[in-house]
Design a protein around this motif. Structure first.
Motif, PDB file in Angstrom:
ATOM      1  N   CYS A  76      84.301  34.664  -5.202  1.00  0.00           N
ATOM      2  CA  CYS A  76      84.636  33.312  -5.646  1.00  0.00           C
ATOM      3  C   CYS A  76      84.191  33.064  -7.079  1.00  0.00           C
ATOM      4  O   CYS A  76      84.842  32.322  -7.823  1.00  0.00           O
ATOM      5  N   CYS A  77      83.094  33.700  -7.471  1.00  0.00           N
ATOM      6  CA  CYS A  77      82.528  33.474  -8.811  1.00  0.00           C
ATOM      7  C   CYS A  77      82.909  34.573  -9.795  1.00  0.00           C
ATOM      8  O   CYS A  77      82.276  34.724 -10.842  1.00  0.00           O
ATOM      9  N   LYS A  82      81.337  28.969 -11.027  1.00  0.00           N
ATOM     10  CA  LYS A  82      81.659  27.911 -10.073  1.00  0.00           C
ATOM     11  C   LYS A  82      80.381  27.155  -9.706  1.00  0.00           C
ATOM     12  O   LYS A  82      79.293  27.740  -9.675  1.00  0.00           O
ATOM     13  N   ASP A  83      80.536  25.884  -9.380  1.00  0.00           N
ATOM     14  CA  ASP A  83      79.383  25.124  -8.905  1.00  0.00           C
ATOM     15  C   ASP A  83      79.210  25.366  -7.409  1.00  0.00           C
ATOM     16  O   ASP A  83      80.074  25.946  -6.743  1.00  0.00           O
ATOM     17  N   ASP A  85      79.270  23.395  -4.774  1.00  0.00           N
ATOM     18  CA  ASP A  85      80.238  22.772  -3.865  1.00  0.00           C
ATOM     19  C   ASP A  85      81.519  23.595  -3.768  1.00  0.00           C
ATOM     20  O   ASP A  85      82.107  23.738  -2.689  1.00  0.00           O
ATOM     21  N   THR A  86      81.958  24.145  -4.894  1.00  0.00           N
ATOM     22  CA  THR A  86      83.175  24.959  -4.893  1.00  0.00           C
ATOM     23  C   THR A  86      82.976  26.243  -4.097  1.00  0.00           C
ATOM     24  O   THR A  86      83.850  26.656  -3.329  1.00  0.00           O
ATOM     25  N   VAL A  87      81.833  26.884  -4.269  1.00  0.00           N
ATOM     26  CA  VAL A  87      81.547  28.123  -3.534  1.00  0.00           C
ATOM     27  C   VAL A  87      81.472  27.838  -2.034  1.00  0.00           C
ATOM     28  O   VAL A  87      82.015  28.590  -1.219  1.00  0.00           O
ATOM     29  N   ALA A  89      82.910  25.422  -0.317  1.00  0.00           N
ATOM     30  CA  ALA A  89      84.243  25.140   0.217  1.00  0.00           C
ATOM     31  C   ALA A  89      85.067  26.406   0.354  1.00  0.00           C
ATOM     32  O   ALA A  89      85.778  26.603   1.349  1.00  0.00           O
ATOM     33  N   ASP A  90      84.956  27.315  -0.622  1.00  0.00           N
ATOM     34  CA  ASP A  90      85.741  28.550  -0.588  1.00  0.00           C
ATOM     35  C   ASP A  90      85.299  29.469   0.546  1.00  0.00           C
ATOM     36  O   ASP A  90      86.127  29.993   1.304  1.00  0.00           O
TER      37      ASP A  90
END
Length: 271
Positions: A76-77, A82-83, A85-87, A89-90
């Motif tokens: 994901c990164c 990425k912050d 929250d994004t990680v 959610a992914d």
């Protein structure tokens, strides 16, 4: 004369007086200290920092059930930071779970510690614009008072969230552990079991996947499992370790596993 008159108690009698024993206070002083046994072995050795690749490998082996959530967090990164929250959610979208003791933020922190992710803009204390005015605070207080004459409250800005970026070592581990080549290598190590692997792919590749009970019935009683005795769980475990299948209320084939199935590896081995 009575016996009481003859018997006299001498309070000054010392039975040890003639032995000339030296008291504790009269012992000669000495700087000698007995040696400590195995003193060299009791020293704490200096900490040796392991390479990031080794630390990441230990992390994956330490919690194998989280392997693909860990790898997904690194993926994901990969392209851009990425912050959190994004990680979260992914990873939760790709590998939802309600039973794991490891949540995604914990996994991210473990990856940072192992060297698979690096944290950018580490969370610091919130920035404070000014301080409350009370009494004579000197030139600094006067400057603040003139700047905030109408407001006696501090103004706090929350720190920006940390961003996480995959390291080269982390991406190398993802590339090595999530590849069609690794799956093909696993299922061809024992070519006699290729028909069983193909059967699992076909059943788990159906819409909605295949329950464990049905897979057990399709594999456990096959003559290939008799000597040595094998069960379906053996083959499912190997496929899950390589990312070819995953559990989602039933066993399903992943995109990576489907790519292997469509590559024609089973047809090539049969010909």
């Amino acid at each position: 004369m009575s016996d009481l008159d003859v018997f006299v108690i001498d309070d000054d009698f010392d039975p040890l007086a003639d032995l000339e024993l030296a008291g504790e206070d009269e012992q000669p002083e000495t700087d000698y200290l007995p040696p400590i046994p195995d003193a060299e072995l009791s020293r704490v050795p200096e900490r040796v920092e392991l390479p990031a690749a080794v630390r990441i490998d230990k992390l994956l082996k330490g919690i194998p059930g989280q392997q693909f959530r860990i790898l997904r967090a690194v993926e994901c990164c990969a392209d851009e930071p990425k912050d959190m929250d994004t990680v979260v959610a992914d990873v939760e979208a790709a590998y939802p779970t309600k039973t794991s003791v490891y949540d995604v933020p914990q996994i991210v922190q473990l990856l940072v510690r192992a060297g698979a992710l690096e944290r950018l803009g580490a969370e610091a204390d919130a920035s404070v614009e000014g301080e409350p005015v009370s009494g004579d605070t000197g030139a600094q207080g006067a400057a603040f008072e003139s700047a905030t004459a109408a407001d006696d409250y501090i103004v706090v800005k929350p720190a920006p969230p940390s961003l996480y970026r995959a390291t080269r070592e982390g991406l190398d581990v993802v590339s090595a552990r999530k590849s069609e080549k690794l799956i093909v290598q696993t299922i061809t190590e024992e070519e006699r079991y290729l028909p069983l692997y193909e059967r699992i792919f076909e059943l788990a590749g159906r819409e909605g996947g295949c329950p464990t009970k049905e897979l057990d019935q399709a594999i456990d009683h096959d003559p290939l499992c008799e000597e040595p005795r094998r069960f379906c769980g053996y083959f499912l475990g190997r496929l899950e370790e390589t990312g070819a299948v995953r559990w989602r209320d039933a066993w399903v084939v992943t995109d990576l596993g489907r790519a292997v199935l469509e590559s024609g590896v089973f047809e090539a081995k049969r010909s």
